[in-house]
Write an enzyme that holds these catalytic residues in place. Structure first.
Site, PDB file in Angstrom:
ATOM      1  N   THR A  47      48.359  35.350  36.302  1.00  0.00           N
ATOM      2  CA  THR A  47      49.149  36.325  37.013  1.00  0.00           C
ATOM      3  C   THR A  47      48.368  36.430  38.578  1.00  0.00           C
ATOM      4  OG1 THR A  47      49.427  37.792  35.810  1.00  0.00           O
ATOM      5  CG2 THR A  47      49.307  38.459  37.397  1.00  0.00           C
ATOM      6  N   CYS A  48      47.240  36.203  38.392  1.00  0.00           N
ATOM      7  CA  CYS A  48      46.137  36.256  39.843  1.00  0.00           C
ATOM      8  C   CYS A  48      46.777  34.687  40.918  1.00  0.00           C
ATOM      9  CB  CYS A  48      45.350  36.458  39.916  1.00  0.00           C
ATOM     10  SG  CYS A  48      43.678  37.117  38.799  1.00  0.00           S
TER      11      CYS A  48
END
Length: 160
Positions: A47-48
């Site tokens: 997600t980062c």
């Protein structure tokens, strides 16, 4: 105790990679400036890398044009943060902060134990806006979520 709106960013030392590893204090980052600091659980994590950092890269000029500096923090070392910045085409003015020992994450009360995933102590996913070191807005994600700390959510919070 978790940091809250109206409180001052605590003193802590982080690292950046510029001509070698350089220590940088929270005072240097926040004093006399408007800053959005967003934190991710880890560089190169799904997600980062797919959403969180790219959103700030894409919206960097919207913050910059308003006189707001942007800084990304992760509990990684400065070399990893530099490699991640290169991988993600991060503008040079977007500050990539290494909180290798989670000193600032702990001082903010926003650390999390990711030992179950083999990651040790990490930072929670969050974004804050500070003026001259005083927190004016704070958006902390619930575990496993990505809703309130995105670049767009912070722009919305700031009324941009």
């Amino acid at each position: 105790m978790t940091i809250s709106v109206g409180t001052r960013i605590p003193s802590a030392t982080l690292n950046v990679l510029k001509d070698g590893v350089q220590a940088i204090s929270t005072d240097e980052i926040f004093a006399g400036r408007k800053v959005v600091l967003f934190s991710v659980p880890g560089a190169f994590t799904p997600t980062c890398s797919a959403k969180h950092l790219p959103g700030y890269v894409e919206n960097f000029e919207k913050f910059h044009s308003r006189g707001i500096d942007v800084a990304c923090m992760a509990v990684n070392d400065a070399y990893v943060m530099k490699a991640w910045a290169q991988d993600q085409n991060v503008p040079e003015q977007l500050i990539m902060l290494a909180d290798g020992n989670a000193n600032l994450a702990r001082a903010l009360g926003l650390e999390m134990d990711a030992s179950a995933f083999g990651m040790g102590v990490r930072s929670k996913r969050f974004a804050l806006y500070a003026e001259d070191g005083v927190v004016k807005a704070l958006n902390v994600e619930s575990p496993g979520e990505f809703k309130v700390s995105s670049a767009q959510a912070m722009l919305d919070t700031l009324g941009a």
